[in-house]
Write a protein that holds these residues in place. Structure first.
Motif, PDB file in Angstrom:
ATOM      1  N   GLY A  20      -0.662 -12.402  42.528  1.00 19.19           N
ATOM      2  CA  GLY A  20      -0.471 -11.268  43.360  1.00 19.19           C
ATOM      3  C   GLY A  20      -1.801 -10.603  43.426  1.00 19.19           C
ATOM      4  O   GLY A  20      -1.968  -9.341  44.125  1.00 19.19           O
ATOM      5  N   CYS A  22      -4.633 -10.016  45.431  1.00 17.16           N
ATOM      6  CA  CYS A  22      -4.662 -10.227  46.789  1.00 17.16           C
ATOM      7  C   CYS A  22      -6.345 -10.139  47.156  1.00 17.16           C
ATOM      8  O   CYS A  22      -6.953 -11.299  47.694  1.00 17.16           O
ATOM      9  N   VAL A  28      -3.369  -6.194  39.616  1.00 19.99           N
ATOM     10  CA  VAL A  28      -2.482  -6.093  40.969  1.00 19.99           C
ATOM     11  C   VAL A  28      -2.255  -4.802  41.018  1.00 19.99           C
ATOM     12  O   VAL A  28      -1.693  -3.994  39.960  1.00 19.99           O
ATOM     13  N   GLU A  32      -0.929  -4.250  46.673  1.00 16.07           N
ATOM     14  CA  GLU A  32      -0.819  -5.838  46.603  1.00 16.07           C
ATOM     15  C   GLU A  32       0.700  -6.117  46.398  1.00 16.07           C
ATOM     16  O   GLU A  32       1.242  -7.279  46.868  1.00 16.07           O
ATOM     17  N   GLY A  36       2.714  -8.486  49.151  1.00 12.46           N
ATOM     18  CA  GLY A  36       3.622  -9.518  48.733  1.00 12.46           C
ATOM     19  C   GLY A  36       4.938  -9.464  49.129  1.00 12.46           C
ATOM     20  O   GLY A  36       5.596 -10.567  49.609  1.00 12.46           O
ATOM     21  N   CYS A  49      -2.442 -12.597  51.700  1.00 15.35           N
ATOM     22  CA  CYS A  49      -2.766 -12.556  50.139  1.00 15.35           C
ATOM     23  C   CYS A  49      -2.038 -13.985  49.621  1.00 15.35           C
ATOM     24  O   CYS A  49      -0.810 -14.246  48.915  1.00 15.35           O
ATOM     25  N   VAL A  52      -0.242 -14.568  45.986  1.00 13.10           N
ATOM     26  CA  VAL A  52       1.029 -14.230  45.630  1.00 13.10           C
ATOM     27  C   VAL A  52       1.920 -15.323  45.726  1.00 13.10           C
ATOM     28  O   VAL A  52       2.868 -15.377  45.104  1.00 13.10           O
ATOM     29  N   VAL A  60       6.827 -17.406  49.675  1.00 11.45           N
ATOM     30  CA  VAL A  60       6.871 -16.221  48.722  1.00 11.45           C
ATOM     31  C   VAL A  60       8.245 -16.039  48.245  1.00 11.45           C
ATOM     32  O   VAL A  60       8.911 -15.740  48.853  1.00 11.45           O
ATOM     33  N   GLU A  64       8.064 -15.088  42.295  1.00  3.88           N
ATOM     34  CA  GLU A  64       6.621 -14.616  42.686  1.00  3.88           C
ATOM     35  C   GLU A  64       6.530 -13.299  42.663  1.00  3.88           C
ATOM     36  O   GLU A  64       5.439 -12.880  42.157  1.00  3.88           O
ATOM     37  N   ILE A  65       7.344 -12.756  43.179  1.00  4.93           N
ATOM     38  CA  ILE A  65       7.218 -11.071  43.418  1.00  4.93           C
ATOM     39  C   ILE A  65       7.492 -10.529  41.897  1.00  4.93           C
ATOM     40  O   ILE A  65       6.891  -9.575  41.651  1.00  4.93           O
ATOM     41  N   THR A  68       4.323 -10.923  40.357  1.00  2.00           N
ATOM     42  CA  THR A  68       3.345 -10.203  40.599  1.00  2.00           C
ATOM     43  C   THR A  68       3.421  -8.753  40.085  1.00  2.00           C
ATOM     44  O   THR A  68       2.553  -7.910  39.389  1.00  2.00           O
TER      45      THR A  68
END
Length: 78
Positions: A20, A22, A28, A32, A36, A49, A52, A60, A64-65, A68
């Motif tokens: 994340g 970016c 982060v 950012e 994401g 980005c 991410v 994504v 992954e979020i 982040t």
């Protein structure tokens, strides 16, 4: 028939130093995270980005979020 390229595997994408992050700044930020989320929703390009996309699959996902957000809360060294 020449099959040299067909048998050569593609190189694996490099893993993000910090999921994340970016701009590569070592942390982060909220913007950012928002970037994401927009990528995950299809409202923005992954090119904005690539960090991410932790597993390098070109998508994504929710995990992954979450990663982040964790990097934003705990830092990239955590």
């Amino acid at each position: 028939v020449f099959l040299g390229h067909a048998l050569t595997p593609w190189p694996a994408p490099a893993a993000a130093a910090c999921v994340g992050d970016c701009d590569g700044g070592g942390s982060v930020s909220v913007d950012e995270i928002v970037r994401g989320v927009n990528i995950a929703l299809g409202a923005a390009s992954l090119a904005l980005c690539p960090a991410v996309d932790a597993n390098g699959d070109g998508q994504v996902t929710v995990d992954e979020i979450v990663a982040t957000v964790n990097r934003a809360l705990l830092g990239c060294d955590a």
